[in-house]
Motif scaffolding. Structure first.
Motif, PDB file in Angstrom:
ATOM      1  N   LEU A 142       0.774  -1.175  -0.055  1.00  0.00           N
ATOM      2  CA  LEU A 142      -0.055  -0.035   0.019  1.00  0.00           C
ATOM      3  C   LEU A 142       0.883   1.207   0.051  1.00  0.00           C
ATOM      4  CD1 LEU A 142      -2.850   1.167   0.293  1.00  0.00           C
ATOM      5  CD2 LEU A 142      -2.564   1.216   2.581  1.00  0.00           C
ATOM      6  N   TRP A 143       1.197   2.090  -1.016  1.00  0.00           N
ATOM      7  CA  TRP A 143       2.050   3.033  -1.499  1.00  0.00           C
ATOM      8  C   TRP A 143       1.272   4.263  -0.855  1.00  0.00           C
ATOM      9  CZ3 TRP A 143       6.800   3.188  -2.262  1.00  0.00           C
ATOM     10  CH2 TRP A 143       7.575   2.189  -2.560  1.00  0.00           C
ATOM     11  N   THR A 144       1.917   5.069  -0.122  1.00  0.00           N
ATOM     12  CA  THR A 144       1.585   6.439   0.400  1.00  0.00           C
ATOM     13  C   THR A 144       2.856   7.333  -0.034  1.00  0.00           C
ATOM     14  OG1 THR A 144       0.193   5.687   2.005  1.00  0.00           O
ATOM     15  CG2 THR A 144       1.091   8.113   2.114  1.00  0.00           C
ATOM     16  N   VAL A 145       2.784   8.163  -1.125  1.00  0.00           N
ATOM     17  CA  VAL A 145       3.649   8.924  -1.857  1.00  0.00           C
ATOM     18  C   VAL A 145       3.357  10.299  -1.408  1.00  0.00           C
ATOM     19  CG1 VAL A 145       5.327   9.891  -3.399  1.00  0.00           C
ATOM     20  CG2 VAL A 145       4.387   7.243  -3.608  1.00  0.00           C
ATOM     21  N   PHE A 146       4.137  11.125  -0.457  1.00  0.00           N
ATOM     22  CA  PHE A 146       3.853  12.510  -0.090  1.00  0.00           C
ATOM     23  C   PHE A 146       4.118  13.297  -1.299  1.00  0.00           C
ATOM     24  CE2 PHE A 146       5.090  10.442   4.055  1.00  0.00           C
ATOM     25  CZ  PHE A 146       3.738  10.683   4.712  1.00  0.00           C
ATOM     26  N   LYS A 147       2.973  14.450  -1.269  1.00  0.00           N
ATOM     27  CA  LYS A 147       3.088  15.240  -2.266  1.00  0.00           C
ATOM     28  C   LYS A 147       3.951  16.375  -2.115  1.00  0.00           C
ATOM     29  CE  LYS A 147       0.767  19.487  -4.001  1.00  0.00           C
ATOM     30  NZ  LYS A 147      -0.632  20.560  -3.560  1.00  0.00           N
ATOM     31  N   ASN A 148       4.344  16.774  -1.064  1.00  0.00           N
ATOM     32  CA  ASN A 148       5.647  17.719  -0.468  1.00  0.00           C
ATOM     33  C   ASN A 148       6.974  17.017  -0.595  1.00  0.00           C
ATOM     34  OD1 ASN A 148       3.847  20.015  -0.685  1.00  0.00           O
ATOM     35  ND2 ASN A 148       3.057  19.327   1.388  1.00  0.00           N
ATOM     36  N   HIS A 149       8.072  17.379  -1.180  1.00  0.00           N
ATOM     37  CA  HIS A 149       9.530  16.866  -0.986  1.00  0.00           C
ATOM     38  C   HIS A 149      10.052  17.375  -0.028  1.00  0.00           C
ATOM     39  CE1 HIS A 149       9.957  20.398  -3.629  1.00  0.00           C
ATOM     40  NE2 HIS A 149      11.357  20.546  -3.257  1.00  0.00           N
ATOM     41  N   VAL A 150      11.197  16.895   0.432  1.00  0.00           N
ATOM     42  CA  VAL A 150      12.196  17.268   1.140  1.00  0.00           C
ATOM     43  C   VAL A 150      13.579  17.765   0.630  1.00  0.00           C
ATOM     44  CG1 VAL A 150      11.078  16.291   3.219  1.00  0.00           C
ATOM     45  CG2 VAL A 150      13.126  15.182   1.860  1.00  0.00           C
ATOM     46  N   THR A 151      14.225  18.376   1.083  1.00  0.00           N
ATOM     47  CA  THR A 151      15.735  18.725   0.341  1.00  0.00           C
ATOM     48  C   THR A 151      16.952  18.311   1.062  1.00  0.00           C
ATOM     49  OG1 THR A 151      15.847  21.224   1.293  1.00  0.00           O
ATOM     50  CG2 THR A 151      14.569  20.961  -0.479  1.00  0.00           C
ATOM     51  N   ILE A 152      17.997  18.102   0.656  1.00  0.00           N
ATOM     52  CA  ILE A 152      19.362  17.838   0.862  1.00  0.00           C
ATOM     53  C   ILE A 152      20.103  18.746  -0.009  1.00  0.00           C
ATOM     54  CG2 ILE A 152      18.691  15.474   2.024  1.00  0.00           C
ATOM     55  CD1 ILE A 152      20.265  14.362  -0.754  1.00  0.00           C
ATOM     56  N   SER A 153      21.232  19.185   0.792  1.00  0.00           N
ATOM     57  CA  SER A 153      22.195  19.827  -0.073  1.00  0.00           C
ATOM     58  C   SER A 153      22.873  19.073  -1.076  1.00  0.00           C
ATOM     59  CB  SER A 153      23.433  20.310   0.968  1.00  0.00           C
ATOM     60  OG  SER A 153      24.326  19.483   1.548  1.00  0.00           O
ATOM     61  N   ARG A 154      23.683  19.830  -1.914  1.00  0.00           N
ATOM     62  CA  ARG A 154      24.393  19.006  -3.060  1.00  0.00           C
ATOM     63  C   ARG A 154      25.486  18.091  -2.440  1.00  0.00           C
ATOM     64  NH1 ARG A 154      25.122  18.445  -8.067  1.00  0.00           N
ATOM     65  NH2 ARG A 154      27.210  18.116  -9.106  1.00  0.00           N
ATOM     66  N   LYS A 155      26.077  18.643  -1.438  1.00  0.00           N
ATOM     67  CA  LYS A 155      27.264  17.848  -0.822  1.00  0.00           C
ATOM     68  C   LYS A 155      26.582  16.760  -0.008  1.00  0.00           C
ATOM     69  CE  LYS A 155      30.702  18.091   2.945  1.00  0.00           C
ATOM     70  NZ  LYS A 155      31.434  19.028   3.967  1.00  0.00           N
ATOM     71  N   GLN A 156      25.387  16.685   0.545  1.00  0.00           N
ATOM     72  CA  GLN A 156      24.723  15.547   1.263  1.00  0.00           C
ATOM     73  C   GLN A 156      24.441  14.534  -0.091  1.00  0.00           C
ATOM     74  OE1 GLN A 156      21.680  17.644   3.370  1.00  0.00           O
ATOM     75  NE2 GLN A 156      22.607  16.756   5.272  1.00  0.00           N
ATOM     76  N   PHE A 157      23.709  15.143  -1.094  1.00  0.00           N
ATOM     77  CA  PHE A 157      23.467  14.174  -2.227  1.00  0.00           C
ATOM     78  C   PHE A 157      24.790  13.277  -2.940  1.00  0.00           C
ATOM     79  CE2 PHE A 157      23.174  13.286  -6.943  1.00  0.00           C
ATOM     80  CZ  PHE A 157      21.816  12.500  -6.930  1.00  0.00           C
ATOM     81  N   LEU A 158      25.794  14.087  -2.914  1.00  0.00           N
ATOM     82  CA  LEU A 158      26.907  13.598  -3.545  1.00  0.00           C
ATOM     83  C   LEU A 158      27.537  12.427  -2.545  1.00  0.00           C
ATOM     84  CD1 LEU A 158      28.882  16.550  -5.095  1.00  0.00           C
ATOM     85  CD2 LEU A 158      27.587  14.530  -6.197  1.00  0.00           C
ATOM     86  N   ALA A 159      27.312  12.504  -1.372  1.00  0.00           N
ATOM     87  CA  ALA A 159      27.683  11.608  -0.269  1.00  0.00           C
ATOM     88  C   ALA A 159      26.967  10.281  -0.468  1.00  0.00           C
ATOM     89  CB  ALA A 159      27.604  11.892   1.249  1.00  0.00           C
ATOM     90  N   LEU A 160      25.787  10.243  -0.995  1.00  0.00           N
ATOM     91  CA  LEU A 160      24.989   9.274  -1.532  1.00  0.00           C
ATOM     92  C   LEU A 160      25.577   8.619  -2.878  1.00  0.00           C
ATOM     93  CD1 LEU A 160      21.527   9.757  -0.817  1.00  0.00           C
ATOM     94  CD2 LEU A 160      22.811   8.068   0.135  1.00  0.00           C
ATOM     95  N   ALA A 161      25.998   9.660  -3.737  1.00  0.00           N
ATOM     96  CA  ALA A 161      25.895   9.123  -5.200  1.00  0.00           C
ATOM     97  C   ALA A 161      27.396   8.844  -5.409  1.00  0.00           C
ATOM     98  CB  ALA A 161      25.590  10.548  -6.019  1.00  0.00           C
ATOM     99  N   THR A 162      28.308   9.357  -4.448  1.00  0.00           N
ATOM    100  CA  THR A 162      29.793   9.104  -4.884  1.00  0.00           C
ATOM    101  C   THR A 162      30.527   8.162  -4.108  1.00  0.00           C
ATOM    102  OG1 THR A 162      30.588  11.204  -4.026  1.00  0.00           O
ATOM    103  CG2 THR A 162      29.737  11.163  -6.313  1.00  0.00           C
TER     104      THR A 162
END
Length: 540
Positions: free
Chosen positions: A264-284
């Motif tokens: 049963l999926w609940t996808v929130f309409k409003n998003h959250v943000t992370i900084s570019r540095k935080q995103f790169l920590a996941l991505a690299t």
């Protein structure tokens, strides 16, 4: 640890003793040992072990390449089946449901004294969650099990699984819960139609997010697959959007193998943000390979592409906003129940004439039926929905005591939740007898689609698909059923918008070769009934 030892531990109920997914063993030895575990008939043992061997061979999967998502269904048939996730949440799928309440979560603010396990399972970053965390606003109590992430890459910061009107966000977080009112743990719930509830949070690159930093600062300790570290507890609620009252709701599946349609999926309409540095920590910073592997494989782009809608609609808890002013109100559960009752025991000739519009997808307010032009009265539908608000849209027992329940049993929709593992074994056994095992994916889709579609239709989360109507009509008088089928097919083809969707997502199917009897339930072993699904392997 070898497969023999793992099976012995699994049989005794020790969930964490099976070999790690990355340490694969030869399948024949495991299958031979597994056969000794069962005292059933030889035929049942063969079916179970063939299914088990298939899973062992398919234990390794990736998002691209020869073991990528386009090949998942070879070893995990449900990945090619019905009601798959994620989806592109487009405006024409939306139905406003005034009975949807704000999401309420309990005990999400964890003390720093509580230790959580942060791990890299080769597919995602995952955090284990304590069982006191739960969702309290659904008909059943759904207890938290874990949360994890999907993300893009440094060169393409777009990695959310769900999309909204084709927009893909940078990342997506899934907080996974299981139905603890009915099942003792997530492993027992994962293959049941009412087993799981997942909160989806879309993540965009923007402002720094201090809540995400609570675990990202430990990410270098899990650079490689199967590495784990302990992190102090923190406020998990802070990872979610500030307001939990606006969301999309639909019936779907795990977005990773084995892709059971149990979410049963609940996808929130409003998003959250992370900084570019935080995103790169996941991505690299992470790898999907083990420390000892000679060629490290970066862990990024770990998202599944959008899946077909399969006659589903997406309920929304809000009506204001761009693109939502013309959103239809979902037809009430009571109306849908009456429609199914008429298909089962009512006047089909009348349904083929004046009542045909009730069977058509709710995209259009004005529909031609061949004899009359019928206009949907949306205001009456909304009034009826509000009047029946106590019969929540998500209440699958809405018509439990009605005559419809006995008749719909012909579809295999028993009072208990569908068990997909047993359904797969039953279909595989039938195909094996006719030497057509290679048709398992298509046969499973044909067998499960009408059950899922009917259940989701009665819960107001799907339109009623033509194959499901045909399946229901198999026991009705031939002339009346044929006339209704012909009228419905003609009406659908006269809707340009709908006819395209029908051809793409509701292909013609043949249900004649399958028994419509309900799936019999068998007792599961203690511990983990599906040893290829370990705690650190849960993606959705």
């Amino acid at each position: 640890m070898g497969i023999k030892a793992g099976l012995e531990r699994w049989r005794s109920g020790a969930p964490s003793s099976f070999p790690a997914p990355g340490k694969r063993q030869a399948a024949p030895r495991g299958c031979a040992e597994g056969i000794k575990m069962h005292s059933r008939s030889l035929a049942s043992v063969v079916v179970l072990q063939l299914a088990f061997c298939t899973v062992l061979r398919g234990a390794k999967w990736t998002y691209s390449g020869p073991e990528g998502e386009h090949h998942w269904s070879k070893n995990y048939p449900y990945c090619g089946g019905a009601f798959q996730s994620p989806i592109d949440i487009k405006s024409d799928l939306l139905r406003f449901d005034p009975t949807l309440r704000p999401i309420e979560v309990q005990n999400y603010n964890l003390s720093p004294d509580e230790q959580l396990t942060l791990g890299n399972n080769g597919h995602s970053v995952q955090i284990s969650l304590p069982s006191k965390m739960h969702i309290s606003s659904l008909p059943h109590r759904y207890t938290a099990a874990q949360l994890h992430f999907h993300w893009g890459s440094s060169s393409r910061p777009a990695g959310s699984e769900h999309r909204v009107n084709s927009k893909q966000y940078a990342a997506e977080m899934h907080v996974v819960h299981f139905n603890s009112d009915k099942y003792p743990n997530m492993s027992m719930a994962v293959d049941k139609s009412d087993g799981l509830a997942v909160l989806g949070v879309l993540v965009e690159v923007g402002e720094f997010n201090p809540a995400f930093e609570q675990f990202l600062k430990f990410i270098n300790g899990i650079k490689y697959r199967d590495q784990r570290v302990q992190v102090p507890g923190f406020n998990i609620r802070a990872l979610l959007p500030p307001s939990l009252d606006q969301y999309y709701r639909y019936d779907g599946s795990l977005t990773t193998p084995p892709c059971y349609p149990s979410v049963l999926w609940t996808v929130f309409k409003n998003h959250v943000t992370i900084s570019r540095k935080q995103f790169l920590a996941l991505a690299t910073a992470l790898y999907s390979s083990h420390t000892q592997d000679s060629a490290p494989v970066p862990l990024n782009g770990n998202y599944r592409k959008p899946q077909l809608a399969d006659s589903r609609v997406v309920l929304v808890s809000f009506k204001e906003g761009k693109g939502l002013h013309g959103t239809l109100t979902a037809t009430s559960p009571l109306t849908r129940k009456r429609i199914i009752q008429q298909l089962l025991v009512g006047d089909l000739a009348d349904l083929a004439d004046e009542g045909l519009y009730q069977l058509l997808p709710t995209h259009s307010e004005k529909l031609h039926t061949g004899k009359k032009k019928v206009k949907n009265d949306l205001k009456n539908q909304q009034t009826e929905t509000l009047a029946k608000s106590k019969q929540q849209t998500l209440n699958p027992s809405l018509w439990k005591k009605s005559q419809t329940n006995r008749s719909v049993g012909k579809l295999g929709l028993a009072e208990d939740a569908l068990c997909y593992v047993l359904l797969e074994q039953r279909v595989f056994h039938q195909l094996r007898q006719s030497h057509t095992e290679n048709q398992l994916v298509h046969a499973l889709r044909d067998a499960v689609f009408p059950e899922l579609n009917l259940k989701s239709y009665l819960d107001c989360k799907s339109d009623l698909a033509l194959p499901t109507v045909r399946h229901i009509l198999r026991g009705r008088p031939t002339d009346e059923a044929f006339e209704l089928d012909r009228s419905l097919t003609k009406a659908l083809m006269n809707q340009k918008k709908t006819s395209t969707a029908i051809n793409q997502i509701v292909p013609k199917t043949n249900y004649g070769s399958f028994s419509p009897a309900s799936v019999s339930r068998r007792p599961h072993s203690q511990g983990y009934p599906h040893p290829w699904l370990l705690p650190m392997e849960w993606e959705d």
